[in-house]
Design a protein around this motif. Sequence first.
Motif, PDB file in Angstrom:
ATOM      1  N   ARG A  92       0.692   0.944   6.904  1.00  0.00           N
ATOM      2  CA  ARG A  92       0.722   1.581   8.222  1.00  0.00           C
ATOM      3  C   ARG A  92      -0.619   1.434   8.957  1.00  0.00           C
ATOM      4  NH1 ARG A  92       4.817   2.228   5.668  1.00  0.00           N
ATOM      5  NH2 ARG A  92       6.470   3.762   5.953  1.00  0.00           N
ATOM      6  N   ASP A  93      -1.693   1.207   8.183  1.00  0.00           N
ATOM      7  CA  ASP A  93      -3.035   1.176   8.790  1.00  0.00           C
ATOM      8  C   ASP A  93      -3.838  -0.031   8.317  1.00  0.00           C
ATOM      9  OD1 ASP A  93      -3.285   1.890   6.164  1.00  0.00           O
ATOM     10  OD2 ASP A  93      -4.699   3.529   6.507  1.00  0.00           O
ATOM     11  N   ILE A  94      -3.144  -1.088   7.922  1.00  0.00           N
ATOM     12  CA  ILE A  94      -3.845  -2.269   7.393  1.00  0.00           C
ATOM     13  C   ILE A  94      -4.547  -3.011   8.537  1.00  0.00           C
ATOM     14  CG2 ILE A  94      -3.661  -4.309   5.921  1.00  0.00           C
ATOM     15  CD1 ILE A  94      -2.665  -1.642   4.661  1.00  0.00           C
TER      16      ILE A  94
ATOM     17  N   ARG B  30      -6.348   9.737   1.740  1.00  0.00           N
ATOM     18  CA  ARG B  30      -6.265   8.428   2.399  1.00  0.00           C
ATOM     19  C   ARG B  30      -7.563   7.644   2.199  1.00  0.00           C
ATOM     20  NH1 ARG B  30      -1.890   7.675   5.485  1.00  0.00           N
ATOM     21  NH2 ARG B  30      -2.680   5.649   6.093  1.00  0.00           N
TER      22      ARG B  30
ATOM     23  N   THR C 145       0.833  -1.219   0.000  1.00  0.00           N
ATOM     24  CA  THR C 145       0.000   0.000   0.000  1.00  0.00           C
ATOM     25  C   THR C 145       0.864   1.264   0.000  1.00  0.00           C
ATOM     26  OG1 THR C 145      -0.210   0.024   2.429  1.00  0.00           O
ATOM     27  CG2 THR C 145      -1.915  -1.146   1.183  1.00  0.00           C
ATOM     28  N   GLY C 146       2.107   1.142   0.509  1.00  0.00           N
ATOM     29  CA  GLY C 146       3.013   2.293   0.439  1.00  0.00           C
ATOM     30  C   GLY C 146       3.249   2.701  -1.011  1.00  0.00           C
ATOM     31  N   ALA C 147       3.308   1.699  -1.901  1.00  0.00           N
ATOM     32  CA  ALA C 147       3.520   1.994  -3.327  1.00  0.00           C
ATOM     33  C   ALA C 147       2.364   2.821  -3.876  1.00  0.00           C
ATOM     34  CB  ALA C 147       3.685   0.696  -4.114  1.00  0.00           C
TER      35      ALA C 147
ATOM     36  N   ASP D   2       4.443  10.760   9.269  1.00  0.00           N
ATOM     37  CA  ASP D   2       3.368   9.802   8.959  1.00  0.00           C
ATOM     38  C   ASP D   2       2.549   9.451  10.196  1.00  0.00           C
ATOM     39  OD1 ASP D   2       4.246   9.715   6.319  1.00  0.00           O
ATOM     40  OD2 ASP D   2       5.549   7.986   6.666  1.00  0.00           O
TER      41      ASP D   2
ATOM     42  N   VAL E 200      -1.682   8.234  11.413  1.00  0.00           N
ATOM     43  CA  VAL E 200      -1.964   6.819  11.724  1.00  0.00           C
ATOM     44  C   VAL E 200      -0.997   6.319  12.793  1.00  0.00           C
ATOM     45  CG1 VAL E 200      -3.130   5.799   9.716  1.00  0.00           C
ATOM     46  CG2 VAL E 200      -0.695   6.254   9.595  1.00  0.00           C
TER      47      VAL E 200
ATOM     48  N   TYR F 178       0.597   5.126  -2.131  1.00  0.00           N
ATOM     49  CA  TYR F 178       0.830   6.518  -1.706  1.00  0.00           C
ATOM     50  C   TYR F 178       1.964   7.124  -2.530  1.00  0.00           C
ATOM     51  CZ  TYR F 178      -2.446   5.886   2.068  1.00  0.00           C
ATOM     52  OH  TYR F 178      -3.610   5.663   2.771  1.00  0.00           O
ATOM     53  N   ARG F 179       2.967   6.324  -2.838  1.00  0.00           N
ATOM     54  CA  ARG F 179       4.087   6.815  -3.639  1.00  0.00           C
ATOM     55  C   ARG F 179       3.628   7.122  -5.075  1.00  0.00           C
ATOM     56  NH1 ARG F 179       9.328   5.863  -1.596  1.00  0.00           N
ATOM     57  NH2 ARG F 179       9.287   4.961   0.492  1.00  0.00           N
TER      58      ARG F 179
ATOM     59  N   VAL G 125       6.266  12.152  -0.019  1.00  0.00           N
ATOM     60  CA  VAL G 125       5.118  11.250   0.139  1.00  0.00           C
ATOM     61  C   VAL G 125       4.323  11.499   1.427  1.00  0.00           C
ATOM     62  CG1 VAL G 125       6.467   9.321   1.116  1.00  0.00           C
ATOM     63  CG2 VAL G 125       4.357   8.839  -0.114  1.00  0.00           C
ATOM     64  N   SER G 126       4.991  11.942   2.490  1.00  0.00           N
ATOM     65  CA  SER G 126       4.262  12.160   3.743  1.00  0.00           C
ATOM     66  C   SER G 126       3.221  13.274   3.616  1.00  0.00           C
ATOM     67  CB  SER G 126       5.230  12.487   4.879  1.00  0.00           C
ATOM     68  OG  SER G 126       6.082  11.399   5.097  1.00  0.00           O
TER      69      SER G 126
ATOM     70  N   ARG H 156      10.486  10.741   8.411  1.00  0.00           N
ATOM     71  CA  ARG H 156       9.272  10.358   7.673  1.00  0.00           C
ATOM     72  C   ARG H 156       8.265   9.695   8.617  1.00  0.00           C
ATOM     73  NH1 ARG H 156       8.362   6.267   3.648  1.00  0.00           N
ATOM     74  NH2 ARG H 156      10.476   5.513   3.940  1.00  0.00           N
TER      75      ARG H 156
END
Length: 253
Positions: A160-162, A137, A63-65, A211, A215, A67-68, A127-128, A207
């Motif tokens: 981060r929030d899965i 989000r 999921t970071g990808a 972030d 979350v 946001y990136r 990204v942040s 970072r």
Amino acid sequence: MNTGTNTGTGAGTDAAHTAAGTPAGAVRGRDQLVVAVDGPSGSGKSSVSKEVARRFGLAYLDTGAMYRALTWWCLDRGVDLADAAAVADAARELPLDQGTDPDRESVLVAGTDVGEEIRGARVTESVSAVATNPAARAALVARQQEVIARSGRRIVAEGRDITTVVAPDAHARILLTADERARMARRGLQNGGTPDAEQLHQQVVGRDAKDSTIVNFTEAADGVVTIDSSDLTVEQTVQAVIDVVVRAAGRPA
Ligand SMILES: Nc1ncnc2c1ncn2[C@@H]1O[C@H](COP(=O)(O)OP(=O)(O)OP(=O)(O)O)[C@@H](O)[C@H]1O
Ligand SMILES: Nc1ccn([C@H]2C[C@H](O)[C@@H](COP(=O)(O)O)O2)c(=O)n1
């Protein structure tokens, strides 16, 4: 071995015969198996989650990808990252095609392969600003939930929030941590030994600080198992996660 309380896991355990005595093969055969992994930067979420997905024959969602990719798209189109409404619009419109094969990363935005660029300093430093936009989000969380549903709920998803927001109903929920020293050292090695200590600190600790304003990925929510990988090898960390999954898969979601 540094797993959190009550995990009952043991590093180095054979994946096929875990502490819980449940053959991993039986877990592989489950109709549904959602594994949620959260944690700070450099804790090993991506490497470990990919390997766990391979071993259980599951899809993998980074999921970071997402946001990136959204950050890349905003920068590419000249969207002001401080303009919350414009970033949220971009999140809803983002023409993203992201693969879920743990053996082949594939991130396309409007047909352009951005797999390498989204890992670069330009996106990492921005990204942040995107990830702390609540409306953006919400749009990405909805997409992540769609990906999980489309996988037939057979997936390892990390971020981060899965464990708390995207898939609080996952069969196994894990907070993967490591102390700051270990995470900085890992990221330094990954970057080819970045000589600039300040830049490294910013990429990891700075970072995370930004972030975590939106979350909480430093404390495990109820029902989430903490695995501290500070003193574990990658393989020991993979085994610790597999043990948690096998134990959890024996219980209804
Ligand atoms: N015990 C360990 N567990 C997991 N990864 C480790 C371990 N020891 C070293 N590493 C290495 O740490 C590096 C960082 O791991 P990874 O990219 O998976 O972290 P991450 O949590 O996904 O970071 P980010 O959220 O910033 O993308 C990788 O090169 C990985 O091989
Ligand atoms: N579920 C997620 C996933 C990622 N983020 C943010 C936090 C990071 O700064 C950025 C990139 O993530 P990475 O590739 O380093 O794991 O995205 C988030 O807020 N929520």
